[in-house]
Design a protein around this motif. Structure first.
Motif, short mmCIF file in Angstrom:
data_model
loop_
_atom_site.label_atom_id
_atom_site.label_comp_id
_atom_site.label_asym_id
_atom_site.label_seq_id
_atom_site.Cartn_x
_atom_site.Cartn_y
_atom_site.Cartn_z
N LEU A 121 9.14 -4.77 -7.58
CA LEU A 121 8.35 -5.78 -7.69
C LEU A 121 7.09 -6.33 -6.76
CD1 LEU A 121 11.36 -8.16 -7.98
CD2 LEU A 121 10.12 -6.86 -9.98
N ARG A 122 7.36 -5.74 -5.57
CA ARG A 122 5.82 -5.99 -4.72
C ARG A 122 4.60 -5.38 -5.33
NH1 ARG A 122 2.83 -9.28 -1.35
NH2 ARG A 122 2.20 -7.51 0.43
N VAL A 123 5.19 -4.12 -5.45
CA VAL A 123 4.17 -3.50 -6.31
C VAL A 123 3.62 -3.96 -7.22
CG1 VAL A 123 3.21 -1.47 -6.94
CG2 VAL A 123 4.89 -0.67 -5.46
N MET A 124 4.39 -4.62 -7.95
CA MET A 124 3.59 -5.25 -9.53
C MET A 124 3.10 -5.99 -9.08
SD MET A 124 3.68 -4.73 -12.17
CE MET A 124 3.19 -5.71 -13.64
N VAL A 125 3.06 -6.89 -8.13
CA VAL A 125 2.74 -8.53 -7.56
C VAL A 125 1.25 -7.64 -6.81
CG1 VAL A 125 2.81 -9.99 -5.81
CG2 VAL A 125 4.55 -10.11 -7.47
N GLU A 126 1.40 -6.76 -6.45
CA GLU A 126 0.11 -6.40 -5.60
C GLU A 126 -0.56 -6.04 -6.58
OE1 GLU A 126 -1.11 -6.72 -3.02
OE2 GLU A 126 1.14 -8.02 -1.84
N VAL A 127 -0.39 -5.30 -7.68
CA VAL A 127 -1.17 -4.90 -8.77
C VAL A 127 -1.75 -5.52 -9.88
CG1 VAL A 127 -1.34 -3.61 -11.07
CG2 VAL A 127 -0.10 -2.56 -8.79
N ALA A 128 -1.03 -6.94 -9.95
CA ALA A 128 -1.58 -8.21 -10.46
C ALA A 128 -2.54 -8.92 -10.01
CB ALA A 128 -0.17 -8.99 -11.01
N HIS A 129 -2.41 -9.05 -8.29
CA HIS A 129 -3.26 -9.45 -7.64
C HIS A 129 -4.97 -8.88 -7.79
CE1 HIS A 129 -0.45 -12.24 -5.82
NE2 HIS A 129 -0.32 -13.04 -6.92
N ALA A 130 -4.80 -8.09 -7.58
CA ALA A 130 -5.76 -6.81 -7.24
C ALA A 130 -6.49 -6.72 -8.68
CB ALA A 130 -5.34 -6.05 -6.14
N LYS A 131 -5.93 -6.67 -9.73
CA LYS A 131 -6.63 -6.16 -11.10
C LYS A 131 -6.63 -5.41 -11.09
CE LYS A 131 -7.93 -11.51 -12.06
NZ LYS A 131 -7.38 -11.51 -11.24
N SER A 132 -6.15 -4.46 -9.96
CA SER A 132 -7.04 -3.17 -10.08
C SER A 132 -5.76 -1.95 -9.54
CB SER A 132 -7.91 -2.91 -9.36
OG SER A 132 -8.36 -1.18 -8.55
N ILE A 133 -5.08 -0.84 -9.85
CA ILE A 133 -4.32 -0.33 -9.31
C ILE A 133 -4.56 0.66 -7.67
CG2 ILE A 133 -2.49 2.07 -9.44
CD1 ILE A 133 -2.37 1.56 -12.74
N ALA A 134 -5.73 0.99 -7.81
CA ALA A 134 -6.24 1.99 -6.96
C ALA A 134 -6.65 0.28 -5.80
CB ALA A 134 -7.96 1.86 -6.87
N GLU A 135 -7.14 -0.18 -6.38
CA GLU A 135 -7.25 -1.30 -4.91
C GLU A 135 -5.72 -2.08 -4.03
OE1 GLU A 135 -8.59 -3.48 -2.15
OE2 GLU A 135 -10.18 -2.22 -3.18
N ALA A 136 -4.54 -1.94 -4.84
CA ALA A 136 -3.58 -2.37 -4.88
C ALA A 136 -2.75 -1.21 -3.52
CB ALA A 136 -2.37 -2.36 -6.17
N ALA A 137 -3.29 0.23 -4.29
CA ALA A 137 -2.71 1.10 -3.74
C ALA A 137 -3.66 1.12 -1.98
CB ALA A 137 -3.19 2.56 -4.28
N ARG A 138 -4.85 1.19 -1.60
CA ARG A 138 -5.67 0.96 -0.72
C ARG A 138 -4.42 -0.41 0.10
NH1 ARG A 138 -10.63 2.19 -3.49
NH2 ARG A 138 -10.56 -0.05 -3.60
N THR A 139 -4.60 -0.83 -0.36
CA THR A 139 -3.78 -3.10 0.34
C THR A 139 -2.01 -1.81 0.91
OG1 THR A 139 -4.55 -4.20 -1.07
CG2 THR A 139 -2.53 -4.90 0.08
N LEU A 140 -1.43 -1.63 0.36
CA LEU A 140 -0.04 -1.19 0.46
C LEU A 140 -0.30 0.50 0.99
CD1 LEU A 140 1.73 -2.00 -2.95
CD2 LEU A 140 1.76 -3.09 -1.02
N ALA A 141 -1.15 0.91 1.02
CA ALA A 141 -1.35 2.18 1.51
C ALA A 141 -0.46 3.02 1.60
CB ALA A 141 -0.84 2.46 3.04
N SER B 217 -1.67 7.58 -7.39
CA SER B 217 -0.58 8.27 -8.48
C SER B 217 0.87 7.70 -7.63
CB SER B 217 -0.76 9.68 -7.95
OG SER B 217 -0.77 10.07 -6.97
N ALA B 218 1.74 7.85 -6.67
CA ALA B 218 2.32 6.91 -6.38
C ALA B 218 2.64 5.38 -6.86
CB ALA B 218 2.45 7.45 -5.15
N LEU B 219 2.00 4.38 -7.04
CA LEU B 219 1.84 3.68 -6.80
C LEU B 219 1.85 3.04 -8.63
CD1 LEU B 219 1.61 1.27 -5.30
CD2 LEU B 219 -0.35 0.52 -6.41
N SER B 220 1.57 4.16 -9.52
CA SER B 220 1.42 3.89 -11.28
C SER B 220 3.02 4.45 -11.70
CB SER B 220 0.87 5.46 -11.64
OG SER B 220 -1.22 5.33 -11.90
N GLN B 221 3.37 5.61 -10.28
CA GLN B 221 5.06 6.19 -10.55
C GLN B 221 6.15 4.74 -10.56
OE1 GLN B 221 5.96 9.12 -8.36
NE2 GLN B 221 4.14 10.49 -9.05
N GLN B 222 5.88 3.99 -9.85
CA GLN B 222 6.10 3.24 -9.20
C GLN B 222 6.48 1.93 -10.48
OE1 GLN B 222 8.32 2.45 -6.80
NE2 GLN B 222 7.97 4.48 -6.31
#
Length: 314
Positions: A10-30, A34-39
């Motif tokens: 859920l945390r990953v989903m929220v970060e992606v929604a806020h960033a409007k970008s999987i790549a940007e959310a991945a940077r925020t969450l370290a 590809s790992a974020l997309s898997q989640q």
């Protein structure tokens, strides 16, 4: 039996929604993208539906994704608030505060308020994020922001904010600003300039859908005129520069006019109208100690701004 949703996903989903970008959310969450997309894929598999649509300009939420994020923001926010409450019960000093603000408030209200808070809590980690309305409510809900300074112009629909408190900070009157060499610049009528005198003028405002544009169009309808908008900008410093160059007229918030060069522009009221944008604070119910003290300092700063007085009108 219904399986409970994984909080980390859920945390990953929220970060992606806020960033409007999987790549940007991945940077925020370290994470790696590809790992974020898997989640996200696992979360979609659990729910049996798509949550995101991937497009060249970023991601958009599906209708189910919108519902999930709205609830997930509240879940994440409650968990963060729980941790803060437990820390406070254990006697720990508050350590972090994140503030979101639009540009004008960040310039006129925020510096003194944050400085006061930093002096009171020298070890606290304070941060400021530039957020233009109507964005930011979801960030407060999820706890990414502790306090949001936002505004609402006349004619603009209020943004729903379930679970959040909204507190008025001040009214920021909108003034008619025209070039100093304009035919109406020396108008001395204390009630201001009649809108019908502006039917042939060139206006400067934000793009369609921007709050100040919505406000201008609503006021124009009330006055029975149709504004010709030739120049579009959301930056009031740009707008004032265009007015100073004689390119058009605009409605400008009073708070932006404190240091305006009166050799370049003239400031007037709009007769029969008293438009003002409402500047407000938004925060979660049961705010942290830092958030509570910041709101008090912001009210003091707002009072100072309000008592500076309006720019002298002709």
């Amino acid at each position: 039996m219904v399986r409970e949703l994984d909080v980390n996903r859920l945390r990953v989903m929220v970060e992606v929604a806020h960033a409007k970008s999987i790549a940007e959310a991945a940077r925020t969450l370290a994470f790696t993208p590809s790992a974020l997309s898997q989640q996200i894929a696992k979360l979609e598999a659990e729910l049996g539906t798509r949550l995101l649509e991937r497009r060249p300009g970023g991601i958009t939420l599906t209708p189910v994704g919108v519902v999930l994020v709205e609830h997930a923001e509240r879940v994440i926010g409650e968990l963060r608030q729980t941790r803060s409450a437990v820390d406070a019960a254990m006697g720990a000093q508050p350590q972090r505060l994140a503030l979101g603000s639009f540009a004008t408030a960040a310039q006129t209200l925020v510096p003194t308020a944050l400085a006061e808070l930093q002096r009171r809590y020298p070890r606290a980690e304070l941060s400021l994020v530039d957020i233009e309305p109507p964005d930011g409510y979801g960030l407060v809900t999820s706890g990414d922001l502790d306090v949001l300074i936002t505004h609402r112009y006349p004619g603009v629909t209020a943004t729903p904010h379930p679970g959040l408190d909204r507190e008025k900070l001040l009214n920021d009157p909108l003034r008619l600003v025209i070039p100093a060499g304009h035919r109406l610049a020396r108008e001395t009528e204390p009630q201001g300039i009649d809108p019908t005198q502006l039917t042939s003028e060139t206006w400067i405002s934000g793009a369609p859908g921007i709050p100040n544009r919505i406000c201008l169009e609503a006021l124009a309808r009330q006055a029975g005129i149709e504004p010709h908008i030739a120049y579009e900008s959301a930056d009031y410093h740009v707008i004032l520069a265009l007015i100073g160059a004689g390119l058009g007229i605009a409605l400008v918030p009073e708070s932006v006019l404190a240091d305006v060069d009166r050799r370049q522009v003239a400031v007037h009221n709009l007769r029969g109208h008293a438009p003002a944008r409402e500047i407000s604070l938004v925060y979660r119910r049961r705010p942290t100690a830092l958030a509570g003290e910041l709101t008090a300092f912001l009210h003091t700063a707002a009072s100072t701004v309000s008592h500076r007085g309006r720019p002298a009108l002709p």
